[in-house]
Design an enzyme around this catalytic site. Structure first.
Site, PDB file in Angstrom:
ATOM      1  CG  LEU A  61      -1.887  -1.195   1.330  1.00 12.24           C
ATOM      2  CD1 LEU A  61      -2.834  -0.985   2.515  1.00 12.24           C
ATOM      3  CD2 LEU A  61      -2.672  -1.426   0.054  1.00 12.24           C
ATOM      4  N   GLY A 106       1.001  -5.120   1.554  1.00 15.14           N
ATOM      5  CA  GLY A 106      -0.037  -5.235   0.527  1.00 15.14           C
ATOM      6  C   GLY A 106       0.430  -6.004  -0.707  1.00 15.14           C
ATOM      7  CG  ASN A 130       6.427  -5.402   6.146  1.00  8.19           C
ATOM      8  OD1 ASN A 130       5.421  -5.467   5.427  1.00  8.19           O
ATOM      9  ND2 ASN A 130       7.350  -4.486   5.979  1.00  8.19           N
ATOM     10  CD  GLU A 131       0.650  -5.294   6.708  1.00 12.25           C
ATOM     11  OE1 GLU A 131       1.333  -6.280   7.061  1.00 12.25           O
ATOM     12  OE2 GLU A 131       0.066  -5.245   5.617  1.00 12.25           O
TER      13      GLU A 131
END
Lengths: 253, 253, 253
Positions: A61, A106, A130-131
């Site tokens: 994203l 994303g 990996n957010e």
């Protein structure tokens, strides 16, 4: 860039949004339109996704869409992210990800939403949700897609650590199905696609739907709520600060 | 053929319906009656299932029962298929499949419904839910049983491709628990059975029910609906045509 | 014994209830109080659990609490067992089990409820939910925790057989995450803890909750019912007899 081979019924969609195939609102909008066209094209039965940019499949994203923008913008952006996943994870076509580089967050979700994942065996390329490393949380439907692929335990650990798995490790955990040398990637993707297309579409599509419907339906039933959650989360000062710091860090690289 | 060893409390049920142990209405009816008798026999605590026919465990549902018959016949047949699974997957006895040959589709379901699966290590023997290859779709409770055994991702891929896995691959994916040379199959099945029977019946049965109840209850709650779905699906001209073509192909073999 | 290192933000809780760290009502009560204190201590972000007794991590629920006592006592004891699991499985802190010995039944549950499990590689040490061997049944939330860790199939087999897995097998099945030589256990636990603490607490906690909430909520919603089930089960003459026999056997050892 989308091209359809009417002989084989296989389309290829090559991501080309320099420098790193960020999933911006424009990218996602175009992606959904292209996918819908292919979905409605009776001559097209499968799509191979790849990147036209070396070393990166998609960087995930686009953070600039989530930073310092209006509530309306966040709403529109998140709806496009949802739409992308709903269309891809629920696609009637055979979908193969030919992952020729790194694919965090994303970008990983795009790959996870396909039917099959082939990755270049280079251990410098990594993939994962990996957010958490960025101080944010993957939405529950990212999590559901991940759990459906690697199981609950691997997902639990990987999501909490925000792990980016080098290709060999990603293969070991089942995050990707197969590793190949870079020069064999397209050939292998075509061979896998042919194998999947050998199955009668109708039976394959009903089976796919049976496997994925529960998870798709959950978002469909709570879509507006999910948007609200995202908008209120991303609008927090602390989150905006984390994201700005992360962008600064990226710029310095 | 059913025999009970009253010394060990272990019954052996040997499938003998030439040429390939097809699951016909007669076969399933007899299977359910035999299983119920054993279930009610206090001297019997476990059953080993095997085939009296070389190279085949069971070829799965008898296609002639699903082709060119009346709605009433389809209804009766499907109810028998459901009954077989409900009784076997929910059995209070220890159930061990001694798989001495190939076991596609419904044959695979029989094996999956047992507590333990031992297969002859011959790579010419294969096992899997290959319905999609025939242009049909495995019912959701076949899928649930499969997912409970091999996990979501392996099931998703295998069901969509209608894969028949050679014994070594079936073992790798957890579709069977163990491989043995053909001459050791009965001995191994007896040893595994003894290990499971060392556990107090009551504790084992409650534990088994805890693991399988959710999936069993789902069919019990929607049994008539599931029959209707099957009957309307199988009655379609396109499906009838697929099945007739498949039978022609089998005859030519 | 609890000590907090205010430099690293890591607490160590060493179980020391000779001879075998049985989970008595006193032990569980103290455990919950200690855990709550740490949870509310802003200087503490993670806990390492270990045993001060050689060769045993915890022997599980104290059978003397379940034998020949009053209904009120069973009720109080079971509520403490629930409370322990709810607090540990749902902890906001990073929780690492440093398993320096065997860990059957409730001891295994403690380990399963942590974020990460490191076990001494000695094959004489084993771990598992072996309730079935004693003629009793692990509660569904023990089962849920187990399934979330090792998947449905491994859990189904292991729970029915009441298996105690030697360390290498436990590692193979994913019941523990890592094996180390005894002398490296503390060092490794500290290193793993540091890796988990590198993730922003808020993101990690929300992610953890997303993964575990469904299973935690199920017990919270049915807590009194679960107590009733336990009390009526444990009060049965047949179960009391099994437990008495088991205690006799342990005494003779």
């Amino acid at each position: 860039v989308v091209s359809v081979n009417h002989g084989t019924g296989v389309a290829t969609m090559k991501f080309k949004s320099p420098p790193v195939n960020s999933l911006s609102l424009d990218f996602l909008t175009e992606f959904c339109i292209s996918l819908e066209k292919l979905e409605n094209d009776r001559a097209c039965r499968g799509v191979i996704f790849a990147s036209a940019i070396p070393k990166i499949f998609s960087s995930g994203l686009d953070i600039t869409e989530m930073c310092g923008k209006s509530t309306e913008h966040y709403t529109e952006f998140w709806r496009a992210v949802q739409e992308t996943w709903l269309r891809l994870y629920g696609s009637n076509m055979v979908t193969v990800a030919a992952i020729n580089g790194s694919s965090p967050a994303g970008g990983c979700l795009l790959a996870l939403s396909c039917d099959y994942r082939i990755m270049v065996e280079n251990p410098k390329f990594n993939i994962g949700l990996n957010e958490a490393q960025l101080g944010i949380v993957a939405p529950y439907w990212f999590k559901d897609t991940f759990v459906n692929t690697v199981g609950h335990r691997v997902a639990e650990r990987s999501l909490q650590l925000g792990s980016l798995h080098p290709a060999p490790e990603a293969h070991k955990y089942g995050l990707v199905d197969e590793l190949v040398p870079e020069e064999k990637l397209q050939e292998k993707a075509a061979a896998v696609m042919a194998q999947w297309l050998a199955i009668p579409d109708h039976a394959r599509q009903l089976t796919k739907s049976m496997m994925r419907k529960a998870v798709l339906d959950r978002l469909v039933a709570h879509r507006e709520e999910d948007i609200q959650n995202f908008v209120s989360f991303i609008s927090k000062d602390s989150i905006q600060k984390s994201l700005r710091m992360y962008m600064e860090m990226l710029k310095k690289k």
